[in-house]
Design a protein around this motif. Structure first.
Motif, mmCIF file in Angstrom:
data_model
loop_
_atom_site.group_PDB
_atom_site.id
_atom_site.type_symbol
_atom_site.label_atom_id
_atom_site.label_comp_id
_atom_site.label_asym_id
_atom_site.label_seq_id
_atom_site.Cartn_x
_atom_site.Cartn_y
_atom_site.Cartn_z
ATOM 1 N N GLY A 217 0.801 -1.223 0.000
ATOM 2 C CA GLY A 217 0.000 0.000 0.000
ATOM 3 C C GLY A 217 0.828 1.264 0.000
ATOM 4 O O GLY A 217 0.290 2.375 0.007
ATOM 5 N N TYR A 218 2.147 1.134 -0.038
ATOM 6 C CA TYR A 218 3.016 2.310 -0.020
ATOM 7 C C TYR A 218 3.154 2.952 -1.402
ATOM 8 O O TYR A 218 3.594 4.095 -1.512
ATOM 9 N N PHE A 219 2.821 2.198 -2.455
ATOM 10 C CA PHE A 219 3.117 2.664 -3.804
ATOM 11 C C PHE A 219 1.901 2.532 -4.719
ATOM 12 O O PHE A 219 1.112 1.595 -4.594
ATOM 13 N N ASP A 220 1.806 3.469 -5.658
ATOM 14 C CA ASP A 220 0.805 3.389 -6.718
ATOM 15 C C ASP A 220 1.360 2.444 -7.787
ATOM 16 O O ASP A 220 2.398 2.753 -8.399
ATOM 17 N N PRO A 221 0.748 1.291 -8.019
ATOM 18 C CA PRO A 221 1.321 0.320 -8.954
ATOM 19 C C PRO A 221 1.417 0.817 -10.390
ATOM 20 O O PRO A 221 2.148 0.236 -11.192
ATOM 21 N N LYS A 222 0.712 1.902 -10.734
ATOM 22 C CA LYS A 222 0.741 2.425 -12.093
ATOM 23 C C LYS A 222 1.631 3.665 -12.225
ATOM 24 O O LYS A 222 1.722 4.260 -13.293
ATOM 25 N N LYS A 223 2.292 4.033 -11.146
ATOM 26 C CA LYS A 223 3.141 5.223 -11.144
ATOM 27 C C LYS A 223 4.585 4.835 -11.456
ATOM 28 O O LYS A 223 5.159 3.958 -10.796
ATOM 29 N N PRO A 224 5.223 5.449 -12.460
ATOM 30 C CA PRO A 224 6.624 5.129 -12.757
ATOM 31 C C PRO A 224 7.515 5.397 -11.546
ATOM 32 O O PRO A 224 7.303 6.352 -10.799
#
Length: 283
Positions: A217-224
């Motif tokens: 949940g720490y990262f947006d999976p679609k964000k480079p």
């Protein structure tokens, strides 16, 4: 004056032709230290390991019952005309004793423990703890409840804390050297987690490792990755020992760098599979 050991028998080798040996004949005195020296490929190992030690091992194996020999490797006789005076051979070859980098002659023979005691009593540490010579002992802290027996066997709960100041370097973990990582060899920063940015063995886009990173949940999976904030990049690369729930199971999440160091860099390079070794050399 003749040394007493010279009166003992000898090991006689006649016409040894193993590997690159060419009809070598030699006599070796028993119970004496004999050193074979020479350039690489001159036949030292062929004479010692592949001729003398190999025949000694073969003769020992023949003393076992046929049933036991069935479970042992079949050893052929070395290419030699004559071998006399052989006794039991203990072979200490040039292979590593284990995959752990901490496995050395000192650890296998317990010589390290004796040296540690010697240094702790004779040496004069000027920094660190009394364990300063214990390079494999990490510092540790902890706390909890203890049950203490007091009077008539009654147990009383008491809170206790402990702190052990070890001699291990926390960064190299006592190995003596560190390996820095080239981030460009770990991932493509222009891609997102869902696009499969990793160049690490086992880190495929649909693999367990990547799914776990996304499920933190720490990262947006679609964000480079190149667009991560400073906090996100630190969590991605360096975060350590964070409890998370993955697929209904409580596990510990560690950032990419500590995970790579533990999974790959702390292992013996020579024991790695070829594709793992190639990755470690690049990274």
């Amino acid at each position: 004056m003749t040394h007493t050991a010279d009166s003992h028998d000898t090991i006689r080798v006649e016409g040894a032709r193993e590997n690159n040996l060419r009809d070598v004949t030699v006599e070796l005195p028993k119970r004496r230290l004999t050193v074979f020296t020479g350039v690489s490929g001159s036949g030292k190992s062929s004479l010692v390991f592949d001729t003398i030690a190999a025949e000694s091992q073969r003769m020992i194996n023949e003393t076992y019952p046929a049933f036991v020999q069935g479970f042992m490797p079949s050893l052929g006789r070395p290419d030699v005309d004559r071998l006399e005076g052989l006794t039991t051979a203990i072979i200490v070859d040039q292979e590593r004793m284990g995959a752990n980098q901490r496995s050395t002659v000192g650890t296998a023979t317990d010589a390290n423990a004796l040296l540690r005691r010697l240094f702790s009593q004779v040496g004069e540490p000027h920094v660190g703890s009394p364990n300063a010579f214990s390079f494999n002992v990490p510092s540790a802290t902890g706390s909890g409840m203890l049950k203490v027996q007091k009077g008539q066997g009654k147990a009383q709960a008491e809170k206790a804390e402990f702190h052990i100041l070890g001699g291990m370097c926390p960064r190299c973990e006592g190995i003596g050297h560190i390996s820095d990582l080239d981030l460009d060899e770990l991932y493509d920063a222009s891609l997102s987690l869902s696009e499969g940015p990793f160049k690490i063995p086992g880190y495929t886009a649909d693999g367990w490792n990547v799914k776990m990173i996304i499920d933190t949940g720490y990262f947006d999976p679609k964000k480079p990755i190149k667009d991560y904030t400073e906090r996100e990049l630190d969590d991605f690369l360096h975060r350590q020992n964070t409890k998370i729930k993955f697929n209904g199971i409580n596990i510990t999440y560690n950032g990419l760098i500590p995970s790579i160091q533990r999974t790959f860099l702390s292992k013996d390079r020579e024991a790695m599979q070829p594709h793992i070794r190639a990755f470690v050399d690049r990274a």
